[in-house]
Design an enzyme around this catalytic site. Structure first.
Site, PDB file in Angstrom:
ATOM      1  N   LYS A  60       0.848  -1.205   0.000  1.00  0.00           N
ATOM      2  CA  LYS A  60       0.000   0.000   0.000  1.00  0.00           C
ATOM      3  C   LYS A  60       0.881   1.252   0.000  1.00  0.00           C
ATOM      4  O   LYS A  60       0.628   2.208  -0.735  1.00  0.00           O
ATOM      5  CB  LYS A  60      -0.951  -0.019   1.215  1.00  0.00           C
ATOM      6  CG  LYS A  60      -2.061  -1.059   1.078  1.00  0.00           C
ATOM      7  CD  LYS A  60      -2.870  -1.267   2.358  1.00  0.00           C
ATOM      8  CE  LYS A  60      -3.844  -2.436   2.180  1.00  0.00           C
ATOM      9  NZ  LYS A  60      -4.585  -2.807   3.408  1.00  0.00           N
ATOM     10  N   GLN A 104      -4.756  -1.754   9.748  1.00  0.00           N
ATOM     11  CA  GLN A 104      -4.706  -3.072   9.125  1.00  0.00           C
ATOM     12  C   GLN A 104      -5.252  -4.134  10.084  1.00  0.00           C
ATOM     13  O   GLN A 104      -4.880  -4.177  11.262  1.00  0.00           O
ATOM     14  CB  GLN A 104      -3.257  -3.392   8.721  1.00  0.00           C
ATOM     15  CG  GLN A 104      -3.092  -4.649   7.900  1.00  0.00           C
ATOM     16  CD  GLN A 104      -3.648  -4.539   6.471  1.00  0.00           C
ATOM     17  OE1 GLN A 104      -3.771  -3.458   5.911  1.00  0.00           O
ATOM     18  NE2 GLN A 104      -3.996  -5.669   5.896  1.00  0.00           N
ATOM     19  N   ASP A 127     -11.290   2.422   4.047  1.00  0.00           N
ATOM     20  CA  ASP A 127     -11.658   0.998   3.985  1.00  0.00           C
ATOM     21  C   ASP A 127     -13.165   0.829   3.800  1.00  0.00           C
ATOM     22  O   ASP A 127     -13.634  -0.240   3.425  1.00  0.00           O
ATOM     23  CB  ASP A 127     -11.300   0.309   5.311  1.00  0.00           C
ATOM     24  CG  ASP A 127     -10.007  -0.488   5.252  1.00  0.00           C
ATOM     25  OD1 ASP A 127      -9.615  -0.897   4.149  1.00  0.00           O
ATOM     26  OD2 ASP A 127      -9.426  -0.705   6.323  1.00  0.00           O
TER      27      ASP A 127
END
Ligand code: GUN
Length: 300
Positions: A60, A104, A127
């Site tokens: 990422k 995460q 997200d």
């Protein structure tokens, strides 16, 4: 077999190709933002040292830099307390150089994941895990779309596949893929307007239902779960699964396979995504798209 009796081999939908097209569009939007004095910034918080998470987080960060965005990777030790993590979330919520961020998952067992997700500002929740963003997606007024289902939808749309009135069967009901995927495909509008069925581990007659799918989206986390007899001739098959299976013939002793028995199903489907090389690259791509969108919303 086709109506003429000829054997069909599916066209491949490749995440690298679809994402390259989207990255081209994102680069233009990033240039435009920069010309207005704003560099989109994405932060990723990694707690602990889960090996798979480390790889995802590194990728990422690399993609942010490749696109000319600001990347911030926050690494916190596995013993981080919930309070410390919530303080970091608060700091990122209030950092104007960070337009979007994510924590995460999975988190170490002593941390309440829901409490952390709920603490992320919905405006920076790239997200699309915050209940407010999940709700907005469900009612058809999304700020962000969740990355993996959005990537699947882009693969379908950009391959020229019509979804209107089609029977989409989603195999799997996770919060990250199955449930949002179903919610997106049932919406009104382009790339959706589908008739949606969700099947899962408790479904009766699962194979009977998957055999009626015009578009079959599989995210159940079981290697080669979908076999050719479960697929209608000419169906579009999207495989979201990534399962590592033993393979002594492979240099690593193992290899990645999807949730679909690719070799058999590709002889029956009209389109199919391989694993690896299919949906995989789309998740980071759509995350980047959400980060760019978050920055655009600030600029107005
Ligand atoms: N872990 C595996 N996939 C994801 C994802 O899309 N977002 C976050 N935050 N964690 C993950």
């Amino acid at each position: 077999m086709t109506a003429s009796g000829a054997k069909m081999t599916a066209k491949l939908i490749l995440g690298k190709e679809v994402s390259a097209e989207i990255y081209g569009e994102l680069r233009k939007r990033i240039e435009d933002l920069k010309s207005r004095g704003v560099t989109p910034g994405l932060a990723v918080v990694l707690v602990g040292d889960d090996p798979a998470s480390q790889v995802y987080v590194r990728k990422k960060g690399e993609m942010c830099e490749e696109l000319g965005m600001k990347s911030l990777i926050v690494r916190m030790p596995a013993e981080t307390t919930q309070e410390e993590l919530l303080a970091k979330v608060d700091e990122l919520n209030n950092d104007p150089s960070i337009h979007g961020f994510l924590v995460q998952l999975p988190l170490p067992g002593h941390i309440d994941e829901d409490a952390v997700i709920n603490a992320i500002s919905p405006a920076k929740d790239v997200d699309c895990f915050h209940p407010s963003n999940v709700g907005r997606m469900l009612i058809g007024d999304p700020d962000f779309l969740p990355a993996t289902p959005a990537g699947v939808q882009q693969m379908i749309v950009r391959s020229g596949i019509d979804t209107s009135g089609k029977h989409v069967v989603v195999v799997g009901r996770s919060n990250i893929v199955g449930k949002p995927m179903a919610a997106m495909m049932v919406q009104k509008g382009a790339g959706a307007d589908s008739t949606v069925t969700v099947v899962h581990s408790r479904t009766r007659n699962l194979a009977e239902i998957t055999s009626t799918a015009d578009i079959l989206i599989v995210a159940i986390g079981k290697p080669r779960f979908v076999t050719a007899d479960m697929v209608k001739e000419g169906a579009v098959v999207i495989d979201v699964g990534t399962n590592r299976v033993d393979d002594p013939t492979h240099p690593k002793g193992s290899r990645l396979v999807g949730d679909v028995d690719f070799d058999a199903v590709k002889e029956k489907a009209s389109y199919i995504t391989p694993v690896p090389g299919g949906v995989g690259p789309m998740t980071i791509c759509m995350l980047m798209a959400n980060a760019v969108r978050a920055a655009e919303k600030v600029v107005g």
